[in-house]
Design a protein around this motif. Sequence first.
Motif, PDB file in Angstrom:
ATOM      1  N   ILE A 113       0.894  -0.849  -0.120  1.00  0.00           N
ATOM      2  CA  ILE A 113      -0.027  -0.348   0.587  1.00  0.00           C
ATOM      3  C   ILE A 113       0.692   1.005   0.266  1.00  0.00           C
ATOM      4  O   ILE A 113       1.776   1.196   0.768  1.00  0.00           O
ATOM      5  CB  ILE A 113      -0.578  -0.035   1.333  1.00  0.00           C
ATOM      6  N   LEU A 114       1.126   2.243  -0.825  1.00  0.00           N
ATOM      7  CA  LEU A 114       1.947   3.186  -1.353  1.00  0.00           C
ATOM      8  C   LEU A 114       1.009   4.559  -1.741  1.00  0.00           C
ATOM      9  O   LEU A 114       0.019   4.431  -1.771  1.00  0.00           O
ATOM     10  CB  LEU A 114       2.612   3.105  -2.539  1.00  0.00           C
ATOM     11  N   LEU A 115       1.647   5.235  -0.595  1.00  0.00           N
ATOM     12  CA  LEU A 115       1.670   6.681  -1.463  1.00  0.00           C
ATOM     13  C   LEU A 115       2.345   7.452  -1.289  1.00  0.00           C
ATOM     14  O   LEU A 115       3.829   7.388  -0.852  1.00  0.00           O
ATOM     15  CB  LEU A 115       0.134   7.381   0.016  1.00  0.00           C
ATOM     16  N   ILE A 116       2.611   9.018  -1.917  1.00  0.00           N
ATOM     17  CA  ILE A 116       3.324  10.202  -1.930  1.00  0.00           C
ATOM     18  C   ILE A 116       2.092  11.281  -0.812  1.00  0.00           C
ATOM     19  O   ILE A 116       1.852  11.838  -0.765  1.00  0.00           O
ATOM     20  CB  ILE A 116       3.390  10.576  -3.373  1.00  0.00           C
ATOM     21  N   SER A 117       3.475  11.508  -0.250  1.00  0.00           N
ATOM     22  CA  SER A 117       2.988  12.671   0.968  1.00  0.00           C
ATOM     23  C   SER A 117       3.525  13.928   0.271  1.00  0.00           C
ATOM     24  O   SER A 117       4.620  13.998   0.558  1.00  0.00           O
ATOM     25  CB  SER A 117       3.933  12.293   2.298  1.00  0.00           C
ATOM     26  N   TYR A 118       2.879  15.375   1.075  1.00  0.00           N
ATOM     27  CA  TYR A 118       3.674  16.123   1.015  1.00  0.00           C
ATOM     28  C   TYR A 118       4.903  16.727   2.097  1.00  0.00           C
ATOM     29  O   TYR A 118       4.419  15.761   3.275  1.00  0.00           O
ATOM     30  CB  TYR A 118       2.681  17.055   0.726  1.00  0.00           C
ATOM     31  N   ASN A 119       5.982  16.799   2.652  1.00  0.00           N
ATOM     32  CA  ASN A 119       6.457  16.967   4.011  1.00  0.00           C
ATOM     33  C   ASN A 119       6.078  16.950   4.176  1.00  0.00           C
ATOM     34  O   ASN A 119       6.446  16.645   5.641  1.00  0.00           O
ATOM     35  CB  ASN A 119       7.981  17.864   2.766  1.00  0.00           C
ATOM     36  N   ASP A 120       5.025  17.853   4.571  1.00  0.00           N
ATOM     37  CA  ASP A 120       4.678  18.624   6.086  1.00  0.00           C
ATOM     38  C   ASP A 120       3.773  17.363   6.752  1.00  0.00           C
ATOM     39  O   ASP A 120       2.929  17.417   7.509  1.00  0.00           O
ATOM     40  CB  ASP A 120       3.628  20.396   5.350  1.00  0.00           C
ATOM     41  N   GLU A 121       3.087  16.684   5.897  1.00  0.00           N
ATOM     42  CA  GLU A 121       2.339  15.280   6.278  1.00  0.00           C
ATOM     43  C   GLU A 121       2.966  14.052   6.818  1.00  0.00           C
ATOM     44  O   GLU A 121       2.770  13.044   6.729  1.00  0.00           O
ATOM     45  CB  GLU A 121       1.345  15.128   5.327  1.00  0.00           C
ATOM     46  N   VAL A 122       4.595  14.457   6.302  1.00  0.00           N
ATOM     47  CA  VAL A 122       4.933  12.704   6.778  1.00  0.00           C
ATOM     48  C   VAL A 122       4.967  12.199   7.599  1.00  0.00           C
ATOM     49  O   VAL A 122       4.520  10.991   7.861  1.00  0.00           O
ATOM     50  CB  VAL A 122       6.784  12.815   6.089  1.00  0.00           C
ATOM     51  N   GLY A 123       5.219  13.349   9.023  1.00  0.00           N
ATOM     52  CA  GLY A 123       4.184  12.905  10.811  1.00  0.00           C
ATOM     53  C   GLY A 123       3.186  12.228  10.921  1.00  0.00           C
ATOM     54  O   GLY A 123       2.959  11.565  11.339  1.00  0.00           O
ATOM     55  N   PHE A 124       1.797  13.032   9.655  1.00  0.00           N
ATOM     56  CA  PHE A 124       1.058  11.697   9.581  1.00  0.00           C
ATOM     57  C   PHE A 124       0.574  10.977   9.524  1.00  0.00           C
ATOM     58  O   PHE A 124       0.343   9.667  10.427  1.00  0.00           O
ATOM     59  CB  PHE A 124      -0.255  12.682   9.389  1.00  0.00           C
ATOM     60  N   TYR A 125       1.808  10.838   8.546  1.00  0.00           N
ATOM     61  CA  TYR A 125       1.053   9.187   8.183  1.00  0.00           C
ATOM     62  C   TYR A 125       1.994   8.472   8.418  1.00  0.00           C
ATOM     63  O   TYR A 125       2.147   6.961   9.001  1.00  0.00           O
ATOM     64  CB  TYR A 125       1.748   9.435   6.482  1.00  0.00           C
ATOM     65  N   GLU A 126       3.712   8.424   9.035  1.00  0.00           N
ATOM     66  CA  GLU A 126       4.308   7.780  10.523  1.00  0.00           C
ATOM     67  C   GLU A 126       3.241   7.642  11.040  1.00  0.00           C
ATOM     68  O   GLU A 126       3.718   6.100  11.760  1.00  0.00           O
ATOM     69  CB  GLU A 126       5.668   8.662  10.607  1.00  0.00           C
ATOM     70  N   ASN A 127       3.320   8.172  12.012  1.00  0.00           N
ATOM     71  CA  ASN A 127       1.762   8.038  13.088  1.00  0.00           C
ATOM     72  C   ASN A 127       0.966   7.100  13.094  1.00  0.00           C
ATOM     73  O   ASN A 127      -0.335   6.839  13.570  1.00  0.00           O
ATOM     74  CB  ASN A 127       0.822   9.664  13.806  1.00  0.00           C
ATOM     75  N   CYS A 128       0.433   7.180  11.562  1.00  0.00           N
ATOM     76  CA  CYS A 128      -1.042   6.137  10.797  1.00  0.00           C
ATOM     77  C   CYS A 128       0.124   4.725  10.836  1.00  0.00           C
ATOM     78  O   CYS A 128      -0.922   3.570  10.204  1.00  0.00           O
ATOM     79  CB  CYS A 128      -1.591   6.848   9.768  1.00  0.00           C
ATOM     80  N   GLY A 129       1.188   4.526  10.647  1.00  0.00           N
ATOM     81  CA  GLY A 129       1.756   3.163   9.960  1.00  0.00           C
ATOM     82  C   GLY A 129       2.809   3.438   9.440  1.00  0.00           C
ATOM     83  O   GLY A 129       3.420   2.552   8.596  1.00  0.00           O
TER      84      GLY A 129
END
Length: 135
Positions: free
Chosen positions: A101-117
Amino acid sequence: MNVVYKDTKKFEAKDLQALFLSVEWSSGHYPEKLVVAMENSGSVFTAWDGDKLIGLINALDDGIMTAYVHYLLVDPKYHGHGIGKELLRRITDTYKDYLRILLISYNDEVGFYENCGFSIGKGDGVPMSITSLWT
């Protein structure tokens, strides 16, 4: 606030336009194209406050191995209520048996996605495009 989540690919163009423009994404200027894009997505989950579309996630997939989370957006007036996390949970549950399961994140949102696993990819891969919108 009573948020209702739905699994749907059917939208009114005006609802998608309002949500996408609320986060200042240029694709909101193409609401009819967004309607078709959602219909053609592998999965789409939404969040509603009454009849107002306040959040959306969609994924594109190959049917067995790889799913790509394309959009995840929540109206800024509704940030901080766990809506994005719930939408992401629903999409990852849908694709739990896929290999990636892949996605591309904006730099400002990386922490959000890391917190979601999610984790930042290893290796030297770089997201690329041949065309782009301004956001």
